[in-house]
Design a protein around this motif. Structure first.
Motif, PDB file in Angstrom:
ATOM      1  N   LEU A  66       0.832  -1.249  -0.173  1.00  0.00           N
ATOM      2  CA  LEU A  66       0.141  -0.096  -0.129  1.00  0.00           C
ATOM      3  C   LEU A  66       1.015   1.368   0.007  1.00  0.00           C
ATOM      4  O   LEU A  66       0.714   2.231  -0.662  1.00  0.00           O
ATOM      5  N   LEU A  67       2.065   1.248   0.900  1.00  0.00           N
ATOM      6  CA  LEU A  67       2.937   2.546   0.915  1.00  0.00           C
ATOM      7  C   LEU A  67       3.484   2.618  -0.475  1.00  0.00           C
ATOM      8  O   LEU A  67       3.927   3.645  -0.734  1.00  0.00           O
ATOM      9  N   ALA A  68       3.992   1.538  -1.111  1.00  0.00           N
ATOM     10  CA  ALA A  68       4.624   1.611  -2.287  1.00  0.00           C
ATOM     11  C   ALA A  68       3.950   2.083  -3.226  1.00  0.00           C
ATOM     12  O   ALA A  68       4.469   2.889  -4.090  1.00  0.00           O
ATOM     13  N   GLY A  69       2.575   1.706  -3.327  1.00  0.00           N
ATOM     14  CA  GLY A  69       1.633   2.224  -4.342  1.00  0.00           C
ATOM     15  C   GLY A  69       1.219   3.576  -3.893  1.00  0.00           C
ATOM     16  O   GLY A  69       1.399   4.512  -4.825  1.00  0.00           O
ATOM     17  N   LEU A  70       1.323   4.232  -2.835  1.00  0.00           N
ATOM     18  CA  LEU A  70       1.117   5.662  -2.520  1.00  0.00           C
ATOM     19  C   LEU A  70       2.199   6.198  -3.010  1.00  0.00           C
ATOM     20  O   LEU A  70       1.921   7.440  -3.510  1.00  0.00           O
ATOM     21  N   LEU A  71       3.483   5.823  -2.968  1.00  0.00           N
ATOM     22  CA  LEU A  71       4.704   6.436  -3.332  1.00  0.00           C
ATOM     23  C   LEU A  71       4.615   6.848  -4.912  1.00  0.00           C
ATOM     24  O   LEU A  71       5.114   7.717  -5.521  1.00  0.00           O
ATOM     25  N   ALA A  72       4.114   5.441  -5.432  1.00  0.00           N
ATOM     26  CA  ALA A  72       4.144   5.265  -7.121  1.00  0.00           C
ATOM     27  C   ALA A  72       3.143   6.350  -7.529  1.00  0.00           C
ATOM     28  O   ALA A  72       2.958   6.961  -8.512  1.00  0.00           O
ATOM     29  N   LEU A  73       1.923   6.673  -6.619  1.00  0.00           N
ATOM     30  CA  LEU A  73       0.752   7.406  -7.129  1.00  0.00           C
ATOM     31  C   LEU A  73       1.089   8.960  -7.695  1.00  0.00           C
ATOM     32  O   LEU A  73       0.585   9.443  -8.826  1.00  0.00           O
ATOM     33  N   ASP A  74       2.197   9.570  -7.230  1.00  0.00           N
ATOM     34  CA  ASP A  74       2.499  10.780  -7.394  1.00  0.00           C
ATOM     35  C   ASP A  74       3.086  10.864  -8.903  1.00  0.00           C
ATOM     36  O   ASP A  74       2.629  12.022  -9.570  1.00  0.00           O
ATOM     37  N   THR A  75       3.473   9.715  -9.558  1.00  0.00           N
ATOM     38  CA  THR A  75       3.706   9.985 -10.953  1.00  0.00           C
ATOM     39  C   THR A  75       2.935  10.019 -11.760  1.00  0.00           C
ATOM     40  O   THR A  75       2.992   9.815 -12.932  1.00  0.00           O
ATOM     41  N   LEU A  76       1.679   9.515 -11.258  1.00  0.00           N
ATOM     42  CA  LEU A  76       0.399   9.071 -12.153  1.00  0.00           C
ATOM     43  C   LEU A  76       0.260  10.428 -13.323  1.00  0.00           C
ATOM     44  O   LEU A  76       0.053  10.216 -14.423  1.00  0.00           O
ATOM     45  N   PHE A  77      -0.032  11.471 -12.617  1.00  0.00           N
ATOM     46  CA  PHE A  77      -0.311  12.640 -13.619  1.00  0.00           C
ATOM     47  C   PHE A  77       0.916  13.822 -13.712  1.00  0.00           C
ATOM     48  O   PHE A  77       0.815  14.537 -14.494  1.00  0.00           O
ATOM     49  N   ARG A  78       1.899  13.591 -12.795  1.00  0.00           N
ATOM     50  CA  ARG A  78       2.989  14.565 -12.774  1.00  0.00           C
ATOM     51  C   ARG A  78       3.567  15.100 -13.858  1.00  0.00           C
ATOM     52  O   ARG A  78       3.625  16.306 -14.327  1.00  0.00           O
ATOM     53  N   SER A  79       4.178  13.984 -14.791  1.00  0.00           N
ATOM     54  CA  SER A  79       4.947  14.689 -15.993  1.00  0.00           C
ATOM     55  C   SER A  79       3.907  15.026 -17.062  1.00  0.00           C
ATOM     56  O   SER A  79       4.283  16.056 -17.795  1.00  0.00           O
ATOM     57  N   ASP A  80       2.635  14.561 -17.011  1.00  0.00           N
ATOM     58  CA  ASP A  80       1.690  14.852 -17.758  1.00  0.00           C
ATOM     59  C   ASP A  80       1.477  16.328 -17.681  1.00  0.00           C
ATOM     60  O   ASP A  80       1.139  17.078 -18.377  1.00  0.00           O
ATOM     61  N   TYR A  81       1.086  16.689 -16.228  1.00  0.00           N
ATOM     62  CA  TYR A  81       0.935  18.058 -16.004  1.00  0.00           C
ATOM     63  C   TYR A  81       1.944  19.029 -16.223  1.00  0.00           C
ATOM     64  O   TYR A  81       1.643  20.095 -16.718  1.00  0.00           O
ATOM     65  N   GLU A  82       2.984  18.779 -16.057  1.00  0.00           N
ATOM     66  CA  GLU A  82       4.438  19.509 -16.352  1.00  0.00           C
ATOM     67  C   GLU A  82       4.426  19.661 -17.821  1.00  0.00           C
ATOM     68  O   GLU A  82       4.833  20.729 -18.239  1.00  0.00           O
TER      69      GLU A  82
END
Lengths: 227, 253, 61
Positions: A66-82
């Motif tokens: 769950l925690l590993a997934g939480l850390l990975a969540l941030d990459t979901l939209f990050r680069s697309d937003y940038e």
């Protein structure tokens, strides 16, 4: 220019995301390494007695993933937003929820599925009984998409922010509570010889509900935070 | 436009609401204070001693009304967030965001007083009882809403995002409650159950209800007070706010 | 009176609960007033800055 069909748009999103992830394939290992390290911390903190580790194994594996997934969540939209492609998605004539659903699916495939694949191994490190392994994988297969879908809604709400890491955890973790309870609960029930089908069915029901509602909620949240 | 919608729009316009709320706030605080004092007197002095829990049960007179308010404030917040998101009414956005810290305060009091009640009754400050855990999750939901609201620069966008989170939370709340109940029955026998006041004495029930009423009135007073500040913040560039700011400054000098 | 304060031996718990209730609610009631003063001061500052800047703008062009 005539817009293409919705299915071709979805396929394009999936192809693009997979290509991007393939180009940075080294990153795919990070969640696994993180989960492995978290797992390794528990015997160090609690002592190496197999009996004690066996009792908490399923829950610890669940929390680590769950925690590993939480850390990975941030990459979901990050680069697309940038790079601005997220705004293009919002402006596209195709239903945003469907496109976001595709993105979440790709994200789940590339971050959660490898974690599930190594979960039995992680369980082995904590002396998880062999017959619980199947239940653990099954529970994770039902729970991790649910976590990804719920997480995606919260990521969509924090998408424009710098340093959203802690805030994201604060938003997401209360929503993860039921998933964790049922997922880890099924494993614990299996371990103590109790019937474990009911929590798995609850997870499945919640997954079906989330598959329908979460992309819609995610789209609405994204429209709010990009407005 | 019929008379009702006209009235609604007039009352909902920031300067009018600001004025009306200004009149109501002291009344709400005053009535809440009086009712609270009466309720506390009833609970601490007039109500008889419980035959099982002795005087420790008197914590109920602050604990239970606050627990009710924690939930009530969440519903109030979610209802306003819904109105704000669907009809884009500024006032509802502010009302929703105003109720979040108050609800969090009530939930916090519930947790602390519950802990203080649990120590003499259960012999422990904290047990992973179903109700305690749901209350803790409720506090986290409040903190999430407040955190999101504080983190976004643009006030209206922040209110909409946090309101959306509040709506997700209200879907989640019954699920949490249900799952936590299920979880706790799985680990049977580890906790002592709270002794339910099944046949409660009328001398105990009236202070409880008075306290509940007092906290409700107090809540509305506080919501209105916070909403007034929120309106000033939101309409900072408008003339009516500038007039108020300058008038207050002149009075201070 | 001491009986009342002792609360049958549970005085510490009961009175701490009441105190937490009152203190938290009092702080919660004070917060909007503090924030209101801050917001209004900020608005006054903005108005004054604009008032001092306005004549300079007239001179420059």
């Amino acid at each position: 220019m005539r817009p293409g069909s919705t299915s071709s748009a979805c396929a394009a999103v999936i192809r693009r995301d997979l290509t991007l992830i393939w180009r940075r394939r080294g990153d795919a290992l990070n969640p696994i390494l993180f989960a492995l390290m978290v797992i390794a911390l528990f015997p160090l903190a609690l002592g190496p007695e197999p009996e004690q580790l066996r009792r908490i194994a399923a829950g610890v594996v669940f929390v680590a993933l769950l925690l590993a997934g939480l850390l990975a969540l941030d990459t979901l939209f990050r680069s697309d937003y940038e790079d601005g492609s997220l705004e293009q998605l919002v402006l596209s004539p195709h239903p945003l929820s469907l496109l976001l659903g595709c993105k979440v699916a790709v994200h789940w495939l590339t971050t959660a599925l490898p974690l599930i694949a190594v979960a039995p191994l992680l369980g082995e490190l904590l002396h998880l009984p062999g017959d619980v392994r199947g239940v653990l994988v099954l529970a994770l297969l039902l729970a991790t998409p649910l976590l990804s879908l719920i997480g995606a809604v919260c990521v969509a709400l924090t998408v424009g922010m710098h340093r959203s890491g802690m805030l994201l955890a604060l938003l997401v973790l209360p929503l993860y509570v039921p998933v964790l309870i049922f997922g880890a609960g099924a494993c614990n029930a299996a371990q103590t010889g109790l019937p474990f089908l009911a929590p798995l069915l609850w997870l499945a029901a919640a997954l079906v509900l989330a598959l329908v509602l979460a992309p819609l909620a995610c789209a609405a949240a994204l429209r709010i935070s990009l407005s | 436009m019929n008379a009702l919608t006209l009235w609604f729009h007039k009352t909902g316009s920031p300067p009018t609401f600001y004025r009306i709320a200004g009149v109501l706030v002291p009344w709400c605080y005053g009535i809440g204070l009086v009712l609270g004092l009466v309720g506390l007197y009833g609970g601490l002095v007039a109500a008889p001693r419980d035959y099982q829990q002795g005087d420790a049960y008197r914590i109920i007179f602050v604990h239970v009304p606050c627990a009710w308010m924690g939930l009530f404030a969440y519903f109030f917040m979610a209802a306003n967030a819904f109105v704000a998101l669907v009809w884009r009414i500024k006032l509802s956005e502010i009302l929703a965001m105003a109720s979040a810290p108050i609800g969090a305060a009530f939930t916090f009091i519930t947790l602390v007083t519950g802990s203080l009640w649990g120590k003499p009754m259960w012999g422990t400050w904290w047990t992973w009882d179903a109700r305690l855990t749901s209350e803790l999750v409720l506090l986290f939901l409040y903190l999430g809403v407040m955190g999101l609201y504080a983190a976004i620069e643009d006030r209206r966008q922040a209110a909409r995002a946090a309101g959306f989170l509040a709506l997700i939370g209200i879907v989640n709340l019954p699920i949490v409650h249900f799952s936590v109940n299920w979880w706790n029955t799985l680990h049977q026998g580890s906790t002592v159950r709270l002794i339910g006041p099944s046949k409660i004495d009328p001398a105990m029930i009236w202070p409880l209800l008075t306290m509940a009423l007092a906290t409700h009135v107090w809540f509305f007073g506080s919501v209105l007070a916070r909403t007034r500040t929120g309106l000033l913040e939101l309409d900072a560039g408008k003339d009516w706010v500038r007039r108020i700011a300058l008038a207050e400054g002149a009075r201070r000098d | 009176m001491t009986d009342f304060l002792a609360m049958g031996g549970y005085g510490a718990y009961v009175w701490t609960s009441i105190a937490v209730f009152l203190v938290v609610l009092a702080l919660e009631a004070l917060a909007p007033g503090v924030q209101r003063r801050r917001v209004l001061a900020e608005i006054r500052g903005r108005v004054q800055r604009r008032a001092t800047r306005a004549p300079r703008n007239d001179e420059t062009p």
